[in-house]
Structure formats: structure tokens, C-alpha cells
Write a protein that holds these residues in place. Structure first.
Motif, PDB file in Angstrom:
ATOM      1  N   GLY A 438      37.607  46.310  33.885  1.00  0.00           N
ATOM      2  CA  GLY A 438      37.968  47.653  34.320  1.00  0.00           C
ATOM      3  C   GLY A 438      37.187  48.026  35.561  1.00  0.00           C
ATOM      4  O   GLY A 438      35.957  48.020  35.554  1.00  0.00           O
ATOM      5  N   MET A 439      37.900  48.350  36.627  1.00  0.00           N
ATOM      6  CA  MET A 439      37.264  48.763  37.872  1.00  0.00           C
ATOM      7  C   MET A 439      37.500  50.250  38.103  1.00  0.00           C
ATOM      8  O   MET A 439      38.554  50.784  37.741  1.00  0.00           O
ATOM      9  CB  MET A 439      37.834  47.975  39.054  1.00  0.00           C
ATOM     10  N   PRO A 440      36.525  50.935  38.716  1.00  0.00           N
ATOM     11  CA  PRO A 440      36.688  52.375  38.964  1.00  0.00           C
ATOM     12  C   PRO A 440      37.916  52.670  39.806  1.00  0.00           C
ATOM     13  O   PRO A 440      38.234  51.956  40.755  1.00  0.00           O
ATOM     14  CB  PRO A 440      35.396  52.741  39.712  1.00  0.00           C
ATOM     15  N   SER A 441      38.618  53.746  39.443  1.00  0.00           N
ATOM     16  CA  SER A 441      39.796  54.182  40.179  1.00  0.00           C
ATOM     17  C   SER A 441      39.776  55.692  40.268  1.00  0.00           C
ATOM     18  O   SER A 441      39.661  56.376  39.241  1.00  0.00           O
ATOM     19  CB  SER A 441      41.075  53.717  39.464  1.00  0.00           C
ATOM     20  N   GLU A 442      39.890  56.216  41.489  1.00  0.00           N
ATOM     21  CA  GLU A 442      39.890  57.670  41.648  1.00  0.00           C
ATOM     22  C   GLU A 442      41.104  58.286  40.973  1.00  0.00           C
ATOM     23  O   GLU A 442      41.040  59.384  40.426  1.00  0.00           O
ATOM     24  CB  GLU A 442      39.874  58.038  43.133  1.00  0.00           C
ATOM     25  N   GLU A 443      42.237  57.560  40.990  1.00  0.00           N
ATOM     26  CA  GLU A 443      43.474  58.099  40.436  1.00  0.00           C
ATOM     27  C   GLU A 443      43.523  57.994  38.916  1.00  0.00           C
ATOM     28  O   GLU A 443      43.933  58.924  38.231  1.00  0.00           O
ATOM     29  CB  GLU A 443      44.678  57.375  41.039  1.00  0.00           C
ATOM     30  N   TRP A 444      43.106  56.835  38.375  1.00  0.00           N
ATOM     31  CA  TRP A 444      43.288  56.573  36.940  1.00  0.00           C
ATOM     32  C   TRP A 444      41.998  56.590  36.128  1.00  0.00           C
ATOM     33  O   TRP A 444      42.040  56.487  34.911  1.00  0.00           O
ATOM     34  CB  TRP A 444      43.962  55.215  36.753  1.00  0.00           C
ATOM     35  N   GLY A 445      40.863  56.728  36.774  1.00  0.00           N
ATOM     36  CA  GLY A 445      39.594  56.602  36.051  1.00  0.00           C
ATOM     37  C   GLY A 445      39.127  55.166  36.086  1.00  0.00           C
ATOM     38  O   GLY A 445      38.042  54.851  36.565  1.00  0.00           O
ATOM     39  N   GLU A 446      39.956  54.268  35.576  1.00  0.00           N
ATOM     40  CA  GLU A 446      39.729  52.834  35.627  1.00  0.00           C
ATOM     41  C   GLU A 446      41.076  52.136  35.744  1.00  0.00           C
ATOM     42  O   GLU A 446      42.102  52.674  35.292  1.00  0.00           O
ATOM     43  CB  GLU A 446      39.046  52.320  34.352  1.00  0.00           C
ATOM     44  N   THR A 447      41.087  50.955  36.322  1.00  0.00           N
ATOM     45  CA  THR A 447      42.284  50.129  36.324  1.00  0.00           C
ATOM     46  C   THR A 447      41.875  48.689  36.045  1.00  0.00           C
ATOM     47  O   THR A 447      40.782  48.248  36.432  1.00  0.00           O
ATOM     48  CB  THR A 447      43.026  50.178  37.676  1.00  0.00           C
ATOM     49  N   PRO A 448      42.725  47.905  35.381  1.00  0.00           N
ATOM     50  CA  PRO A 448      42.389  46.511  35.090  1.00  0.00           C
ATOM     51  C   PRO A 448      42.565  45.602  36.292  1.00  0.00           C
ATOM     52  O   PRO A 448      43.581  45.670  37.000  1.00  0.00           O
ATOM     53  CB  PRO A 448      43.358  46.151  33.958  1.00  0.00           C
ATOM     54  N   VAL A 449      41.575  44.771  36.543  1.00  0.00           N
ATOM     55  CA  VAL A 449      41.599  43.779  37.612  1.00  0.00           C
ATOM     56  C   VAL A 449      41.291  42.420  36.987  1.00  0.00           C
ATOM     57  O   VAL A 449      40.371  42.294  36.171  1.00  0.00           O
ATOM     58  CB  VAL A 449      40.576  44.108  38.715  1.00  0.00           C
ATOM     59  N   ALA A 450      42.062  41.402  37.370  1.00  0.00           N
ATOM     60  CA  ALA A 450      41.880  40.068  36.803  1.00  0.00           C
ATOM     61  C   ALA A 450      41.115  39.173  37.770  1.00  0.00           C
ATOM     62  O   ALA A 450      41.367  39.188  38.978  1.00  0.00           O
ATOM     63  CB  ALA A 450      43.235  39.448  36.483  1.00  0.00           C
ATOM     64  N   PHE A 451      40.198  38.394  37.219  1.00  0.00           N
ATOM     65  CA  PHE A 451      39.478  37.362  37.959  1.00  0.00           C
ATOM     66  C   PHE A 451      39.914  36.033  37.358  1.00  0.00           C
ATOM     67  O   PHE A 451      39.656  35.760  36.181  1.00  0.00           O
ATOM     68  CB  PHE A 451      37.967  37.555  37.826  1.00  0.00           C
ATOM     69  N   ALA A 452      40.569  35.201  38.174  1.00  0.00           N
ATOM     70  CA  ALA A 452      41.182  33.984  37.645  1.00  0.00           C
ATOM     71  C   ALA A 452      40.629  32.737  38.324  1.00  0.00           C
ATOM     72  O   ALA A 452      40.321  32.740  39.523  1.00  0.00           O
ATOM     73  CB  ALA A 452      42.697  34.046  37.821  1.00  0.00           C
ATOM     74  N   VAL A 453      40.548  31.681  37.541  1.00  0.00           N
ATOM     75  CA  VAL A 453      40.120  30.364  38.032  1.00  0.00           C
ATOM     76  C   VAL A 453      41.323  29.430  37.940  1.00  0.00           C
ATOM     77  O   VAL A 453      41.983  29.353  36.897  1.00  0.00           O
ATOM     78  CB  VAL A 453      38.953  29.802  37.197  1.00  0.00           C
ATOM     79  N   ALA A 454      41.610  28.707  39.042  1.00  0.00           N
ATOM     80  CA  ALA A 454      42.763  27.817  39.072  1.00  0.00           C
ATOM     81  C   ALA A 454      42.465  26.504  38.356  1.00  0.00           C
ATOM     82  O   ALA A 454      41.310  26.042  38.314  1.00  0.00           O
ATOM     83  CB  ALA A 454      43.166  27.530  40.517  1.00  0.00           C
ATOM     84  N   ARG A 455      43.490  25.915  37.802  1.00  0.00           N
ATOM     85  CA  ARG A 455      43.361  24.591  37.216  1.00  0.00           C
ATOM     86  C   ARG A 455      43.034  23.581  38.323  1.00  0.00           C
ATOM     87  O   ARG A 455      43.467  23.749  39.476  1.00  0.00           O
ATOM     88  CB  ARG A 455      44.653  24.178  36.521  1.00  0.00           C
ATOM     89  N   PRO A 456      42.279  22.550  37.999  1.00  0.00           N
ATOM     90  CA  PRO A 456      41.955  21.530  39.014  1.00  0.00           C
ATOM     91  C   PRO A 456      43.217  20.981  39.667  1.00  0.00           C
ATOM     92  O   PRO A 456      44.200  20.648  38.995  1.00  0.00           O
ATOM     93  CB  PRO A 456      41.228  20.455  38.201  1.00  0.00           C
TER      94      PRO A 456
END
Length: 512
Positions: A438-456
Motif C-alpha cells: 500500500g502506497m500513500p495516495s492523496e485521492e484514496w488514502g492508499e493504493t496497491p502497488v505491485a513489485f514484481a520479479v521476472a522469471r529467468p
């Protein structure tokens, strides 16, 4: 408190004492209490005609309407539990909730039906279209004839009033069970919040939410008037508030922020307001301060869980120096802080928030293990609800929230569990692993952000992964952004350190 009385009985009492008082306003349509009570009777009689018995369940998934409100009250009148469901759910979760609740009848409308067209609902579940559309038997044709009355039912206070669903971290929705007794403890205490015959409450949040029922129930219990808003927009809210001389409203922080940001906010006559409420998400002190300065009437912030336990209330208009807190425990609510070993921490120290009161859920429907995980038993055998939040009391007994132990994200007043989104994003063929923060959002309070790792050997396109995920999750769960990283930071025991991901992203944004 007065003797136990059901909510529908209080509506009937008002219908008999003040039949011409306005009960519900829905756009250009409105019903007075005598008319509303008669409609409740017709729905209740139809439920009994269709074989729905006391302690059975009905589900409602639709936009707010007069028919929705009457159906909810009719279920209560004949001892039937009501499971209000969110149209923003995924088709999978929607089908799971209908099945879990064992609903005998599903009441819906075209809006909800369109969103749930792919849901695998047992064909034995009867469908009724509240708006008369094509989502089931038309409500007007399904209703019992004018003047029909149900066979009287004596409701046991321990019978189920409603089942409120909250998505679980396993992806399986959890049905939070509230009894008639629990709800009576809430709507039976109408003062000092001004819920009485002169109350006009504007509901701009959906009726499947406990946030809304916290105002819906006491307004009807006190013989006041409900103004229903199907979909929120800031200007539309102010138009209705001014037109109907609204006295009470429940809003989540993102709604307050949008309203206060309107350039012509000051042109509206809001002098009728007695009390405004807020709950469900972090409420910034500067936003509270702005509301107090420019919006007439009091401002009360609630802190608590749908599961019940202990709740806090901050009467912001009485304590303008405590706007960074969520207030003090409500009367007859006990809130304590515990450490990792389950010991109560002394005043001034930080601990996990636990609470207990007469307002506590019966448990999660059909999930005794999840119920046991949420309840904490102290050494004296008392039951407490664990919030998963961390806080600290100041010297005056005001509670400040420090952080959430759980990974839950609160966006626009809705609870979002990252693991639900991670499970979907991980299905992408190029994803090795993913963490949602959850990252801070002025509009929503928080919004979900994904951190992804690619397959080799694979390449991940963040826009593609975002679109892939958002097409499969509920509307409120959609990712705001996707970041591709080489690896996820982990602790010595392999736990993903989401705090580091959040801090790194905030640092990058600050430097840019």
C-alpha cells in the motif's frame, strides 16, 4: 438501555405514531413511514410465501434503493439473516459468498447482475430483480399483494441480523456474523449524536458496508429520514445535502477530501448539519481541521473493526488539539494494548490494539479457525478482538495509531488484502514472484502497488502485468502501478520486507 426491540419493530412504531413522516428518499421517489412499513410487510409476506424461514439467509447485491432498504428490514421482521454483498466483488468471490451464506433468495439489480454475469450461482437460488430488470423475477411481480402481512415472528436476540463479508488473506471471503443483540446495542443508543425524528441522514456509501449500517440503523430506529445516494460524487452529495437539509452523514476520508476540494464548497448552505462521521481509513489531521473550519456541525471519527470488540470515538469539534488521534474508547468499550507475548503494556508504550465490549461478532461464518485467530483470550478468560493494528495511548487516554501489523491496505474506505492481488499477479507466465504494498495516495488514502520479479530469461512489461492483474481482481483491488525489481528484500527467515519496498519507492519519488 431500554428493553430489547428489533429494528423493524421500531420502524413500525414510527409508522403507527407518525405515519406521514418521511422515511426514505431515493432520487425523486420517497416513502412515508406508513407506506414504508406496508412495503416491508409485503416483502416479508413474500419471503414466507416462498418458504424462507426464521434463521435462513437472503442475500442482496444491488445499488441503494427503497426496495433494497425494505427488503433488508423485511428479512429482519421475519427472523431472516441478511447478507449484503458488494457489486465490486469478483465473480468468483461473489459466487463463494452466496454459497457460504446459504442464501435462499438473491436480490439484485441490473448494475450488479452485469458485474456478476460470470458468477457460478447455484440455479436453485431464486433471483429477484429489485429494479424490475432482467436479473431475475421482477420485484413488483414477486411482492405479496397490497395489504399482505407476514405471520408474526418473535426474534431471538441471538439470531443473526446480518453477515458482512470481508475478503480474507487466503482469498476466501469471511462472513462476519452480527446478532440482533449486537445491533440493538448500537441503534439503542441514539444520543448524544442526535438521531431522532428530526434526523435526515444522507447515505453515500453502499448498504453492504458496515460503515453505512452504523448510520442506517440508528436513523430508522430514531424515526428519522434516510436519503439514499446510489453512487457518490462530491457535487451531487452537496446538492442533496442542501436540498434535503441533511443533518447527518457518514463519509470515508477520500470522500471528505473530494468534497472539501470543490472550488464552490463555500457556496452551499450546510447549516442544517448536526453531526458528520468518518471511519474505515486513516483520517488526516489537516483534513479534519479543514472540515471543522468550513463545514457546520460536529465531526466524529470512529475507530474499530467490523468484527466489533473495542471502538474509539474522536469528537473532533470538542478536542481540536487531538486531531492526530482516533479518540478515546467509547462508553462500555475497553481497549488495551498487548505485546508479542500477550501481556498488557503500560501507558505510553506501543502495543497491538485489542478490544472488548457487548458489541462483538458472533464469529466468522463457517470458519472457526479464522474466528479463533482473531479472538484473543486473556488470563481471566475474557474474549478480546485482535485488530492487528499497533497504537499508543497518551496521558489523557487518546489513542494514536502507529502502524498496521497486518498487510491490509485501506483504499477509499475499502479493505484490500495484498495476498489476494499477489495470487492473481503470480499467475502471469513471466512472473517469478510479486509483492503488493500500500502506497500513500492523496485521492484514496492508499493504493496497491505491485513489485514484481521476472522469471529467468523472461522480460516483464509493467503495463502488461498491471492490465493482466486488474482484469482479474475486483474494482477496489486494482493496482495503481507496477514496478519491476531484480529481487524482493527479505528477512533472515525469508519474509518479504514490504516496509523496505515502500520506503525505497517513497525515496525515489522524493528524489525525482
Amino acid at each position: 438501555m431500554p428493553d430489547f426491540i428489533t429494528l423493524d419493530a421500531l420502524v413500525r412504531n414510527t409508522a403507527q405514531a407518525s405515519p406521514d413522516r418521511l422515511a426514505v428518499i431515493d432520487g425523486e421517489r420517497q416513502l412515508r413511514y406508513a407506506e414504508f412499513d406496508a412495503l416491508i410487510d409485503r416483502v416479508a409476506a413474500a419471503l414466507q410465501r416462498d418458504g424462507v424461514k426464521p434463521t435462513d439467509t437472503i442475500s442482496i447485491c444491488a445499488l441503494s434503493s427503497i426496495e433494497y432498504a425494505a427488503t433488508f428490514l423485511a428479512g429482519l421482521r421475519v427472523g431472516v439473516a441478511v447478507a449484503p454483498l458488494a457489486p465490486s466483488s469478483t465473480a468468483h468471490d461473489f459466487a463463494a459468498m452466496v454459497k457460504d451464506s446459504a442464501a435462499k433468495i438473491l436480490f439484485t439489480d441490473d448494475f450488479a447482475a452485469a458485474a456478476m454475469k460470470d458468477a457460478a450461482i447455484d440455479p436453485s437460488v431464486k433471483r429477484v430483480a429489485l429494479d424490475g430488470g432482467g436479473s431475475g423475477t421482477a420485484f413488483s411481480g414477486w411482492l405479496a399483494p397490497e395489504g399482505a402481512k407476514p405471520t408474526p415472528v418473535t426474534v431471538d436476540p441471538e439470531w443473526v441480523f446480518n453477515i458482512i463479508y470481508s475478503s480474507g488473506t487466503t482469498g476466501t471471503p469471511k462472513g462476519i456474523v452480527h446478532t440482533h443483540y449486537l445491533r440493538w446495542r448500537q441503534y439503542g443508543q441514539l444520543d448524544p449524536l442526535g438521531y431522532g425524528p428530526d434526523a435526515v441522514t444522507l447515505l453515500s456509501t453502499p448498504l453492504y458496508s458496515n460503515t453505512t449500517l452504523v448510520c442506517f440503523n440508528p436513523t430508522l430506529a430514531g424515526g428519522g429520514t434516510l436519503v439514499l445516494m446510489k453512487k457518490f460524487d462530491a457535487k451531487g452529495f452537496l446538492d442533496l445535502a442542501q436540498k434535503h437539509r441533511v443533518t447527518h452523514a457518514m463519509l470515508v476520508p477520500v470522500q471528505y477530501r473530494r468534497i472539501m476540494a470543490l472550488p464552490d464548497f463555500g457556496n452551499y448552505d450546510l447549516s442544517s448539519f448536526v453531526m458528520k462521521f468518518c471511519t474505515s481509513a486513516p483520517f488526516a489531521a489537516e483534513l479534519k481541521r479543514d472540515i471543522l473550519a468550513r463545514w457546520p456541525g460536529g465531526l466524529t471519527e470512529y475507530y474499530g473493526m467490523t468484527e466489533g470488540g473495542g471502538s474509539c470515538a474522536l469528537l473532533a469539534h470538542e478536542h481540536p488539539d487531538k486531531l492526530n488521534t482516533v479518540g478515546q474508547p467509547m462508553p462500555e468499550h475497553e481497549i488495551r494494548l498487548i505485546d508479542e507475548d500477550g501481556n498488557f503494556v503500560p501507558p505510553g508504550e506501543i502495543g497491538e490494539i485489542v478490544g472488548r465490549s457487548a458489541v462483538m461478532m458472533k464469529g466468522y461464518l463457517n470458519q472457526p479457525q479464522k474466528t479463533a485467530e482473531t479472538l484473543w483470550i486473556d488470563k481471566d478468560g475474557n474474549r478480546w478482538v485482535r485488530t492487528g493494528d499497533v497504537g499508543r495511548f497518551d496521558a489523557e487516554g487518546f489513542l494514536t495509531l502507529m502502524d498496521r501489523k497486518k498487510d491490509m491496505i485501506i483504499s477509499g474506505g475499502f479493505n484490500i488484502y495484498p495476498s489476494d492481488i499477489e495470487a492473481i499477479a503470480s499467475q502471469h507466465p513471466d512472473v517469478l514472484e510479486v509483492a503488493v504494498v500500500g502506497m500513500p495516495s492523496e485521492e484514496w488514502g492508499e493504493t496497491p502497488v505491485a513489485f514484481a520479479v521476472a522469471r529467468p530469461g523472461r522480460t516483464l512489461d509493467p503495463a502488461e502485468l498491471k492490465a493482466f492483474t486488474n482484469a482479474k481482481v475486483g474494482k477496489t483491488q486494482r493496482l495503481a502501478d507496477v514496478a519491476i525489481v531484480e529481487q524482493l528484500p527479505r528477512s533472515a527467515i525469508g519474509k518479504v520486507l514490504k516496509r523496505e519496498l515502500r520506503d525505497q519507492r517513497l525515496a525515489l519519488k522524493a528524489a525525482s
